[in-house]
Design an enzyme around this catalytic site. Structure first.
Site, PDB file in Angstrom:
ATOM      1  N   ARG A  37      -2.140  -9.033  -5.251  1.00  0.00           N
ATOM      2  CA  ARG A  37      -0.711  -8.731  -5.189  1.00  0.00           C
ATOM      3  C   ARG A  37       0.094  -9.980  -4.846  1.00  0.00           C
ATOM      4  NH1 ARG A  37       0.638  -3.374  -5.276  1.00  0.00           N
ATOM      5  NH2 ARG A  37       2.515  -3.671  -4.037  1.00  0.00           N
ATOM      6  N   ASP A  55      -3.147  -6.972   5.206  1.00  0.00           N
ATOM      7  CA  ASP A  55      -2.970  -5.526   5.163  1.00  0.00           C
ATOM      8  C   ASP A  55      -2.324  -5.064   6.464  1.00  0.00           C
ATOM      9  OD1 ASP A  55      -3.119  -2.793   4.975  1.00  0.00           O
ATOM     10  OD2 ASP A  55      -5.282  -2.699   4.673  1.00  0.00           O
ATOM     11  N   ASN A  81      10.376  -4.946   5.794  1.00  0.00           N
ATOM     12  CA  ASN A  81      10.584  -4.046   4.666  1.00  0.00           C
ATOM     13  C   ASN A  81       9.356  -3.194   4.338  1.00  0.00           C
ATOM     14  OD1 ASN A  81      11.898  -3.381   1.827  1.00  0.00           O
ATOM     15  ND2 ASN A  81       9.868  -4.205   1.395  1.00  0.00           N
ATOM     16  N   TYR A 152       6.790  10.789   8.005  1.00  0.00           N
ATOM     17  CA  TYR A 152       7.617   9.697   7.483  1.00  0.00           C
ATOM     18  C   TYR A 152       8.967   9.671   8.194  1.00  0.00           C
ATOM     19  CZ  TYR A 152      10.337   6.897   4.174  1.00  0.00           C
ATOM     20  OH  TYR A 152      11.148   5.948   3.606  1.00  0.00           O
ATOM     21  N   LYS A 156      10.511   6.588  10.440  1.00  0.00           N
ATOM     22  CA  LYS A 156      11.767   5.909  10.137  1.00  0.00           C
ATOM     23  C   LYS A 156      12.749   6.012  11.298  1.00  0.00           C
ATOM     24  CE  LYS A 156      10.363   3.918   7.112  1.00  0.00           C
ATOM     25  NZ  LYS A 156      10.480   2.483   6.843  1.00  0.00           N
ATOM     26  N   VAL A 183      16.488   5.379  -3.506  1.00  0.00           N
ATOM     27  CA  VAL A 183      16.549   4.613  -4.745  1.00  0.00           C
ATOM     28  C   VAL A 183      15.251   4.783  -5.536  1.00  0.00           C
ATOM     29  CG1 VAL A 183      18.222   2.931  -3.925  1.00  0.00           C
ATOM     30  CG2 VAL A 183      15.796   2.552  -3.479  1.00  0.00           C
ATOM     31  N   THR A 185      12.492   3.546  -6.577  1.00  0.00           N
ATOM     32  CA  THR A 185      11.371   2.625  -6.457  1.00  0.00           C
ATOM     33  C   THR A 185      10.070   3.424  -6.566  1.00  0.00           C
ATOM     34  OG1 THR A 185      11.329   2.900  -4.060  1.00  0.00           O
ATOM     35  CG2 THR A 185      12.685   1.108  -4.935  1.00  0.00           C
TER      36      THR A 185
END
Length: 257
Positions: A37, A55, A81, A152, A156, A183, A185
């Site tokens: 990656r 990782d 991010n 999740y 957040k 968005v 993604t």
């Protein structure tokens, strides 16, 4: 021009932020989970100054990323991010943690504690944080039936808590949280309704802008505008409890400046 590290930037919003920042002449360090990656990230943004690899689902990987970042020199801003979404099943990491908690919460905490403090910190949250629960009695979901959306949302919320806790502990560092919007993604899905082109603008703006609206701390922003947060995010007890839990899990406390 500024030097900026962006975690989770081999694709998605992180890579978009990198492109925006590099296009404005800033020196960008990307981050990728593995070497494959990392190669993809450099192909996508050849202007990048460097790529750190590790990782963030493993504490050892978090420490490695921090070490690589420090070896490259001090950053003016770090954008936290990297994250995993709410569609995943409960995955247990090599450290016995929920992957959602490890990547979304523990990684930004440990990187903040270990990387030479920058002038600015940006933490990626989500509008789903408003459905989060600040209860830290079972953050790894070992005593409850797994609920990916709730895990999740909780993570957040804890990202905002972390941003505000760091703003309080390090008043000379501008520490803010961002809601990029829903968005389209890989994480958000193809049907997400918000404008993808605006998704990365706010974190890039908070990382570099000298506008008075961007040179604040302890804020939460959506499309460059302040937005209200879950009330628990401003609770000093919740902030202290999260810092204490993360310090216990990693063996590393947030240093005093």
């Amino acid at each position: 021009m500024s030097r900026i590290l962006i975690t989770g930037s081999s694709d998605g919003l992180g890579l978009m932020a990198g492109r925006l920042l590099a296009g404005d002449g800033h020196r960008v360090t990307l981050h990728a989970r593995n070497s494959e990656r990392a190669r993809d990230a450099l192909e996508a943004l050849p202007e990048a100054e460097a790529v750190v690899v590790g990782d963030l689902g493993a504490i050892a990987g978090m420490r490695s990323v921090a070490r690589q970042a420090n070896e490259l020199g001090r950053y003016d801003a770090v954008i936290h991010n990297a994250g995993v979404g709410y569609r995943e099943p409960r995955i247990e990491t090599v450290d016995g943690l929920s992957q959602v908690f490890a990547v979304n919460v523990l990684a930004p905490y440990l990187l903040t504690a270990l990387i030479t403090p920058p002038d600015r910190l940006v933490y990626l949250s989500s509008g789903m944080h408003r459905d989060g629960h600040p209860d830290l009695s079972d953050p790894q979901w070992v005593g409850r039936r797994w609920n990916g959306a709730q895990a999740y949302s909780d993570s957040k919320l804890f990202d905002v808590v972390l941003a505000f806790a760091v703003a309080r502990a390090w008043p000379e560092v501008l520490s803010n949280a961002v809601e990029p919007g829903w968005v389209p993604t890989k994480m958000g899905g193809p049907g997400a309704p918000d404008d993808l082109t605006l998704g990365a603008v706010t974190q890039a703006w908070l990382a570099t802008s000298d506008e008075p609206e961007a040179t604040v701390t302890g804020g939460y922003f959506y499309h460059q505008r302040p937005r209200e947060v879950h009330p628990a995010a401003r609770s000093l007890k919740v902030q202290d409890d999260l810092l204490a839990l993360c310090a216990e899990l990693t063996g590393t406390s947030l240093p005093s400046l």
